[in-house]
Design a protein around this motif. Structure first.
Motif, short mmCIF file in Angstrom:
data_model
loop_
_atom_site.label_atom_id
_atom_site.label_comp_id
_atom_site.label_asym_id
_atom_site.label_seq_id
_atom_site.Cartn_x
_atom_site.Cartn_y
_atom_site.Cartn_z
N GLN A 26 40.97 -101.50 -15.21
CA GLN A 26 41.38 -100.38 -16.01
C GLN A 26 42.49 -100.71 -16.97
N LYS A 86 45.73 -104.25 -18.75
CA LYS A 86 45.27 -104.06 -17.61
C LYS A 86 46.33 -103.23 -16.63
N SER A 87 45.76 -102.30 -15.91
CA SER A 87 46.81 -101.53 -15.06
C SER A 87 46.52 -102.38 -13.72
N ARG A 88 47.72 -102.12 -13.02
CA ARG A 88 47.67 -102.51 -11.46
C ARG A 88 47.07 -101.61 -10.72
N GLN A 89 46.74 -100.58 -11.31
CA GLN A 89 45.80 -99.42 -10.42
C GLN A 89 44.43 -99.40 -10.79
N ILE A 103 45.94 -99.70 -18.86
CA ILE A 103 47.06 -99.11 -18.59
C ILE A 103 46.96 -97.73 -19.61
N THR A 104 47.64 -96.51 -19.25
CA THR A 104 47.45 -95.28 -19.93
C THR A 104 48.41 -95.22 -21.05
N ARG A 145 52.55 -109.06 -20.20
CA ARG A 145 51.63 -108.13 -20.72
C ARG A 145 52.27 -107.08 -21.81
N ASP A 146 53.35 -106.60 -21.36
CA ASP A 146 54.20 -105.46 -22.18
C ASP A 146 54.64 -106.06 -23.58
N ARG A 177 51.96 -94.59 -19.70
CA ARG A 177 52.40 -95.99 -19.02
C ARG A 177 53.10 -96.72 -20.40
#
Length: 195
Positions: A113, A106-109, A115-116, A26-27, A119
């Protein structure tokens, strides 16, 4: 706020991509998406699979601060972004196991959602540290895109149009071309004044 620079060295770009790819796909995609599109992080994070998967272009609505007397007033413009073959390849592999309505980054939180921005900064800062890069930030991706487009053809008017800047000097300053020239002038003076 610190002023960030583009990643000028192609070998460093490859090194960061490889580092991120070994750590998190993802990154790696996030990094490549930024340097291949020239979009702001705030315009990248809302992108979903259905916006870009199996497409040659996508459209993004950019939200940017309007330059007027009214503070914080905003307007939108739709921009057509080509998806270059290398990015298309990365997307086709990455998107195989995600749903059409999923955010790309996508965030894991929480549920679906993105990522911010914070992040993203942490991801880039860690990769930069591991690869020996300083002056990194979320704008580094956009500036790297601009710097290398400029180096290819020295067409500041094209970049000014892409970035929506009001003057060529703003674009050159933004992508660090002026700073590089200033640094070189100091280095040349240092060589001349060897006592």
């Amino acid at each position: 706020m610190n002023f960030v620079q583009p990643i000028r060295d192609i070998e460093k770009i490859v090194e960061v991509k490889k580092y991120l790819g070994n750590k998190n796909k993802r990154d790696e995609l996030l990094f490549c998406f930024g340097i291949y599109t020239g979009l702001r992080i705030s315009d990248i994070l809302p992108v979903k699979k259905k916006d870009v998967y199996n497409k040659d272009v996508f459209f993004v609505v950019e939200i940017k601060t309007k330059k007027s007397r009214k503070k914080n007033s905003k307007y939108t413009t739709k921009r057509r972004i080509p998806i270059v073959p290398e990015l298309k390849k990365l997307l086709s592999v990455y998107c195989q196991n995600i749903k059409d309505d999923d955010y790309l980054f996508k965030s894991r939180q929480g549920k679906n959602q993105p990522i911010t921005r914070v992040r993203v900064y942490d991801i880039l800062r860690e990769a930069a540290h591991e690869c020996g890069i300083t002056e990194i930030g979320t704008h580094t991706l956009r500036k790297t895109f601009g710097y290398h487009i400029y180096q290819e053809g020295k067409d500041v008017a094209l970049l000014q149009e892409i970035f929506g800047h009001s003057a060529p000097y703003i674009t050159l300053r933004y992508i660090g071309v002026n700073q590089k020239a200033i640094d070189q002038a100091y280095n040349n003076l240092n060589k001349k004044f060897k006592f």
